[in-house]
Design a protein around this motif. Structure first.
Motif, PDB file in Angstrom:
ATOM      1  N   GLY A  28      79.077 -35.383 116.431  1.00  0.00           N
ATOM      2  CA  GLY A  28      77.691 -35.624 115.839  1.00  0.00           C
ATOM      3  C   GLY A  28      77.174 -37.316 116.053  1.00  0.00           C
ATOM      4  O   GLY A  28      76.026 -37.515 116.309  1.00  0.00           O
ATOM      5  N   VAL A  29      78.074 -38.051 115.868  1.00  0.00           N
ATOM      6  CA  VAL A  29      77.968 -39.571 115.845  1.00  0.00           C
ATOM      7  C   VAL A  29      77.584 -39.839 117.315  1.00  0.00           C
ATOM      8  O   VAL A  29      76.635 -40.729 117.396  1.00  0.00           O
ATOM      9  N   LEU A  30      78.313 -39.529 118.426  1.00  0.00           N
ATOM     10  CA  LEU A  30      78.057 -39.689 119.702  1.00  0.00           C
ATOM     11  C   LEU A  30      76.577 -39.400 120.050  1.00  0.00           C
ATOM     12  O   LEU A  30      75.877 -39.863 120.781  1.00  0.00           O
ATOM     13  N   HIS A  31      76.081 -38.015 119.629  1.00  0.00           N
ATOM     14  CA  HIS A  31      74.903 -37.713 119.853  1.00  0.00           C
ATOM     15  C   HIS A  31      73.737 -38.243 119.262  1.00  0.00           C
ATOM     16  O   HIS A  31      72.798 -38.817 119.858  1.00  0.00           O
ATOM     17  N   LEU A  32      74.010 -38.456 118.239  1.00  0.00           N
ATOM     18  CA  LEU A  32      72.883 -39.286 117.144  1.00  0.00           C
ATOM     19  C   LEU A  32      72.644 -40.793 117.482  1.00  0.00           C
ATOM     20  O   LEU A  32      71.789 -41.405 117.660  1.00  0.00           O
ATOM     21  N   ALA A  33      73.982 -41.450 117.622  1.00  0.00           N
ATOM     22  CA  ALA A  33      74.025 -43.085 117.627  1.00  0.00           C
ATOM     23  C   ALA A  33      73.922 -43.517 119.024  1.00  0.00           C
ATOM     24  O   ALA A  33      73.187 -44.383 119.213  1.00  0.00           O
ATOM     25  N   SER A  34      74.218 -42.744 119.921  1.00  0.00           N
ATOM     26  CA  SER A  34      74.213 -43.323 121.471  1.00  0.00           C
ATOM     27  C   SER A  34      73.403 -42.436 122.246  1.00  0.00           C
ATOM     28  O   SER A  34      73.056 -42.768 123.335  1.00  0.00           O
ATOM     29  N   GLY A  35      72.972 -41.234 121.923  1.00  0.00           N
ATOM     30  CA  GLY A  35      71.974 -40.455 122.587  1.00  0.00           C
ATOM     31  C   GLY A  35      72.612 -39.708 123.545  1.00  0.00           C
ATOM     32  O   GLY A  35      72.040 -39.156 124.622  1.00  0.00           O
ATOM     33  N   MET A  36      73.917 -39.603 123.653  1.00  0.00           N
ATOM     34  CA  MET A  36      74.701 -38.711 124.689  1.00  0.00           C
ATOM     35  C   MET A  36      74.172 -37.345 124.485  1.00  0.00           C
ATOM     36  O   MET A  36      74.227 -36.675 123.420  1.00  0.00           O
ATOM     37  N   PRO A  37      74.000 -36.797 125.554  1.00  0.00           N
ATOM     38  CA  PRO A  37      73.771 -35.573 125.605  1.00  0.00           C
ATOM     39  C   PRO A  37      74.725 -34.331 125.156  1.00  0.00           C
ATOM     40  O   PRO A  37      75.917 -34.769 125.330  1.00  0.00           O
ATOM     41  N   VAL A  38      74.357 -33.285 124.505  1.00  0.00           N
ATOM     42  CA  VAL A  38      75.340 -32.267 123.589  1.00  0.00           C
ATOM     43  C   VAL A  38      76.225 -31.743 124.804  1.00  0.00           C
ATOM     44  O   VAL A  38      77.548 -31.916 124.394  1.00  0.00           O
ATOM     45  N   SER A  39      75.680 -31.556 125.992  1.00  0.00           N
ATOM     46  CA  SER A  39      76.881 -31.122 127.224  1.00  0.00           C
ATOM     47  C   SER A  39      77.859 -32.122 127.255  1.00  0.00           C
ATOM     48  O   SER A  39      78.941 -31.560 127.532  1.00  0.00           O
TER      49      SER A  39
END
Length: 100
Positions: free
Chosen positions: A49-60
């Motif tokens: 969740g942090v990687l997706h929200l904070a860095s904008g990394m795609p879920v895949s």
């Protein structure tokens, strides 16, 4: 009036929980849920969740990254504990995955 015993009574907190019986000879020890089992199960979704929200990394990419981290952690655990059964299972899984 009841007669007092010469030995001191066992506290109720100690006697309330019976001890686990020892495993039979040759039987595997019972598996217990420990902190090592709980931490990854709670930390990986939080990290994702942090990687997706904070860095904008795609879920895949988050799933791929965390799967790689989990695989490395499992391999290190197998290597450190020297579990022969786990090595056999890991070998079989890798052989099946790489055969495709």
């Amino acid at each position: 009036m009841p007669k007092k015993s010469s030995s001191s009574p066992v506290p109720a907190a100690v006697s309330a929980q019976p001890a686990d019986p020892p495993p039979a000879a040759g039987a595997p020890a019972p598996i217990r849920l420990t902190l090592a089992h709980v931490i990854p199960a709670t930390a990986f979704p939080v990290i994702g969740g942090v990687l997706h929200l904070a860095s904008g990394m795609p879920v895949s990419d988050v799933f791929t990254f965390l799967a790689g981290c989990g695989g490395i952690g499992a391999a290190v655990t197998v290597a450190v504990t020297g579990g022969r059964r786990m090595v056999g299972i890991t070998h079989a899984l890798l052989t099946a995955a790489l055969a495709k």
